[in-house]
Motif scaffolding. Sequence first.
Motif, mmCIF file in Angstrom:
data_model
loop_
_atom_site.group_PDB
_atom_site.id
_atom_site.type_symbol
_atom_site.label_atom_id
_atom_site.label_comp_id
_atom_site.label_asym_id
_atom_site.label_seq_id
_atom_site.Cartn_x
_atom_site.Cartn_y
_atom_site.Cartn_z
ATOM 1 N N ILE A 1 0.887 -1.175 0.032
ATOM 2 C CA ILE A 1 0.005 0.027 -0.106
ATOM 3 C C ILE A 1 0.738 1.209 -0.085
ATOM 4 O O ILE A 1 2.264 1.270 -0.115
ATOM 5 N N GLY A 2 0.112 2.404 -0.031
ATOM 6 C CA GLY A 2 1.022 3.618 0.018
ATOM 7 C C GLY A 2 1.044 4.460 -1.299
ATOM 8 O O GLY A 2 1.518 5.617 -1.387
ATOM 9 N N HIS B 1 -0.850 7.900 -0.747
ATOM 10 C CA HIS B 1 -0.251 8.600 0.515
ATOM 11 C C HIS B 1 -0.392 10.058 -0.229
ATOM 12 O O HIS B 1 0.499 10.383 -0.862
ATOM 13 N N GLU C 1 -2.495 13.922 7.147
ATOM 14 C CA GLU C 1 -2.298 14.165 8.471
ATOM 15 C C GLU C 1 -1.190 15.246 8.703
ATOM 16 O O GLU C 1 -1.295 16.067 9.659
ATOM 17 N N LYS C 2 -0.140 15.297 7.930
ATOM 18 C CA LYS C 2 0.896 16.224 8.254
ATOM 19 C C LYS C 2 0.374 17.511 7.802
ATOM 20 O O LYS C 2 0.656 18.664 8.190
ATOM 21 N N ASN C 3 -0.459 17.568 6.853
ATOM 22 C CA ASN C 3 -0.806 18.851 6.198
ATOM 23 C C ASN C 3 -1.746 19.487 7.381
ATOM 24 O O ASN C 3 -1.694 20.813 7.286
ATOM 25 N N ARG D 1 -1.529 17.318 16.173
ATOM 26 C CA ARG D 1 -1.349 16.157 15.435
ATOM 27 C C ARG D 1 -2.862 15.650 15.400
ATOM 28 O O ARG D 1 -3.681 15.533 16.105
ATOM 29 N N HIS E 1 -4.517 11.966 13.878
ATOM 30 C CA HIS E 1 -4.229 10.601 13.147
ATOM 31 C C HIS E 1 -5.682 9.860 13.056
ATOM 32 O O HIS E 1 -6.681 10.091 14.008
ATOM 33 N N ARG F 1 -7.516 6.499 12.680
ATOM 34 C CA ARG F 1 -7.598 4.998 12.798
ATOM 35 C C ARG F 1 -8.610 4.635 11.710
ATOM 36 O O ARG F 1 -9.759 4.503 11.676
ATOM 37 N N PHE G 1 -7.575 0.625 6.479
ATOM 38 C CA PHE G 1 -6.339 0.180 6.684
ATOM 39 C C PHE G 1 -5.976 -0.981 7.677
ATOM 40 O O PHE G 1 -5.240 -1.804 7.322
ATOM 41 N N ASN G 2 -6.666 -1.256 8.351
ATOM 42 C CA ASN G 2 -6.530 -2.119 9.537
ATOM 43 C C ASN G 2 -7.190 -3.655 8.905
ATOM 44 O O ASN G 2 -6.559 -4.589 8.926
ATOM 45 N N VAL H 1 -7.224 4.115 3.106
ATOM 46 C CA VAL H 1 -5.934 3.568 3.742
ATOM 47 C C VAL H 1 -4.539 4.304 3.754
ATOM 48 O O VAL H 1 -3.849 3.989 4.741
ATOM 49 N N ASP H 2 -4.292 4.706 2.849
ATOM 50 C CA ASP H 2 -3.066 5.799 2.658
ATOM 51 C C ASP H 2 -3.002 6.918 3.233
ATOM 52 O O ASP H 2 -1.980 7.408 3.728
ATOM 53 N N ARG H 3 -4.253 7.681 3.090
ATOM 54 C CA ARG H 3 -4.406 9.030 3.646
ATOM 55 C C ARG H 3 -3.218 10.005 3.216
ATOM 56 O O ARG H 3 -2.384 10.471 3.968
ATOM 57 N N ILE I 1 5.816 1.536 5.401
ATOM 58 C CA ILE I 1 4.480 0.976 4.904
ATOM 59 C C ILE I 1 3.698 2.091 3.750
ATOM 60 O O ILE I 1 3.262 1.656 2.782
ATOM 61 N N GLU I 2 3.941 3.192 4.093
ATOM 62 C CA GLU I 2 3.125 4.264 3.197
ATOM 63 C C GLU I 2 4.240 4.994 2.423
ATOM 64 O O GLU I 2 4.026 5.178 1.287
ATOM 65 N N GLN J 1 6.543 12.680 9.648
ATOM 66 C CA GLN J 1 5.568 13.217 10.404
ATOM 67 C C GLN J 1 6.459 13.873 11.739
ATOM 68 O O GLN J 1 5.546 14.369 12.548
ATOM 69 N N LEU K 1 7.460 20.530 5.607
ATOM 70 C CA LEU K 1 6.365 19.854 4.820
ATOM 71 C C LEU K 1 6.511 19.674 3.536
ATOM 72 O O LEU K 1 5.928 18.716 2.876
#
Lengths: 440, 233
Positions: free
Chosen positions: A72-73, A76, A80-82, A398, A400, A402, A406-407, A438-440, B193-194, B204, B210
């Motif tokens: 996966i990925g 991406h 989350e970072k943005n 932050r 995140h 879940r 993904f899981n 999954v990848d976000r 993984i990503e 992160q 960024l």
Amino acid sequence: MSTDMFSTSFDTTEGKVYNVSGGDWETIQGGTPGEKSRMVINMGPQHPSTHGVLRLILEVEGETVVQARCGIGYLHTGIEKNMEFRNWVQGTTYVTRMDYLSPIFNETAYCLAVEKLLGITDQIPERATTIRVLMMELNRVSSHLVALATGGMELGALTAMTNGFRDRELILDLFEMVTGLRMNMAYIRPGGVAQDLPEGAEQKIRDTVKLLRKRLKDNKSILVDNPIWMLRTKGIGKLDLTGCTALGITGPVLRSTGLPWDLRKTQPYCGYENYEFDVVTETSADTYGRFLIRVEEMNQSLNIVEQALDRLKPGPVMVEDKKIAWPSQLSLGSDGLGNSLDHIRKIMGTSMEALIHHFKLVTEGFQVPAGQAYAAVESPRGELGAFVISDGGTKPYRVHFRDPSFNNLQAVSAMGEGGQIADLVAAVASLDPVMGGVDR
Amino acid sequence: MSEEKNLVDPNQNISIKDVRKGAFGPSEGADTSGFGGLVTVVTSRPAAARPFGGWFDQVADAMALALSEKGLSFEQVISKVVIAQSDLTFVVKREHLLAFAQSLRDDPALRFEMCLGVMGAHWPNENNQELHAIYPFLSMTHNKRVFAEVTAPEADPHIPSLTGIYPSNNWHEREVYDFFGIIFDEHPALTRIEMPDDWPGHPQRKDYPLGGIPVEYKGATIAPADERRSYHG
């Protein structure tokens, strides 16, 4: 032996290994018929039956999958970072893009977590909460319709696909009417919802629900007793309760083992304890059972939608606290959606305080007390959890998610190994992964 | 950071996570906003004292009992209990995380069958506990949730892997490794993984940029979001 530049070979202790990208297998291998060989096949990330950009790395002997691994990925995007560089309200426009088939759930989970940190969970107006439930359940139907549509397509039932997408369009039309957008609406906001239902929306939703009930019945009848469909799905992708618990699987896959675990019932949020609906379960723990669950869950969701419409009472749709409530009054201007001119005139001309709040909220955003919070909702794919940390500032420290997709993808090995490649496709479809989530 | 230490009550068992100055960041040149002297201290959440209230006490008692059967005391394993937003969080010392999780899953009074993953967080200014891993646990038997938080210093970013106890954490731990560089010991295949396999760094983390590019419009440019002067409150 071939001299094709795209197919090389080398010797290992376990025998000859060939790298192949296209061409006729027998020409490349040099033709030793009957020789037992293990092939490593790269299925995806661009493959119509892998739900977007899921890459499956399969070791096969003949048609039998010996090992199945996921790569996966590929989608991406660093959401989350943005989010750490935007204010709390802008965060909704990011989270809505994660699992793009259930945007309302992403927004709701995020907003519930932010509201938990703000300590305003009890102050969300009744009408806003009811609209959230209404939108979530409509979204559940549209998401399950896609799950059945793409799942059907992957097994060759193209009518199920066209029907599913046709009926999903009805719900996307409702979303467009209410939020202005078909997908990625950023409609649920911390404190409430972006705007009230437009005039005539309730009747339109009721009409659509009526139509959908008939359509869902037709769609169900295409597949439910269909011998080909049953042959392809019954006993396929088995995962029992022990497996589900060990792998953290939630949602329809968990309920297909007979466990009635649905957060709407077990840990109600948004007032779900006030609605009457059944948690649908099956005991077959296979792809067919998950199909039946999704079909029936759509009916239950339509019941909830009607109950939510009955419960709708006039009132505000945003929390009263003017330091949090997003001040805009959207209206359809000549340039599409925009701020209502009347609203602008009012705050510019008559209310200095409203103008200050508007300016502060739009340029800076509101501050969220330092701390961390987790909020979970039952998304169409299982438990969707939003984890939010604040350092007391106007931006998330932050965030995140879940994500259930993904899981749940971790179960591909358990579901698919030992079966055939074609059955693996059915098993992955029954997990209903959405790679955006999954990848976000 | 020394003068900010005075702002924190030493009896609350809290640590300073971060200190922000001014109201705008990132700082570039003199702050003319008038907020330049503003100092905001971000602390960890205070420890809760007994009685915790509700079922929290029962969980803590059951955990203490289960740990004592392993020959460990509650204080040896759990450095702090935090109750906030009606959630119970155990701050667990990393060397005892496995014993804690094993008890959480197997003890009949606890039975938290599911671990719903792990979330990483990076506090670059929190002394010797820059990296955080936060675990949400779910008990379907008792219909309850608890959380565990584990920290590790950046210089020694090791936390034991929970995959032996909760296999579902496999991908979640890979994700946290990928994004934060926390090494989960005994993980069966701790790979990225990503991000692509050959990606340098851990995106992160707060000190990782960024990676945006300036926005250009009619000759004028606006810096990427992380370099822009903006209000941080």
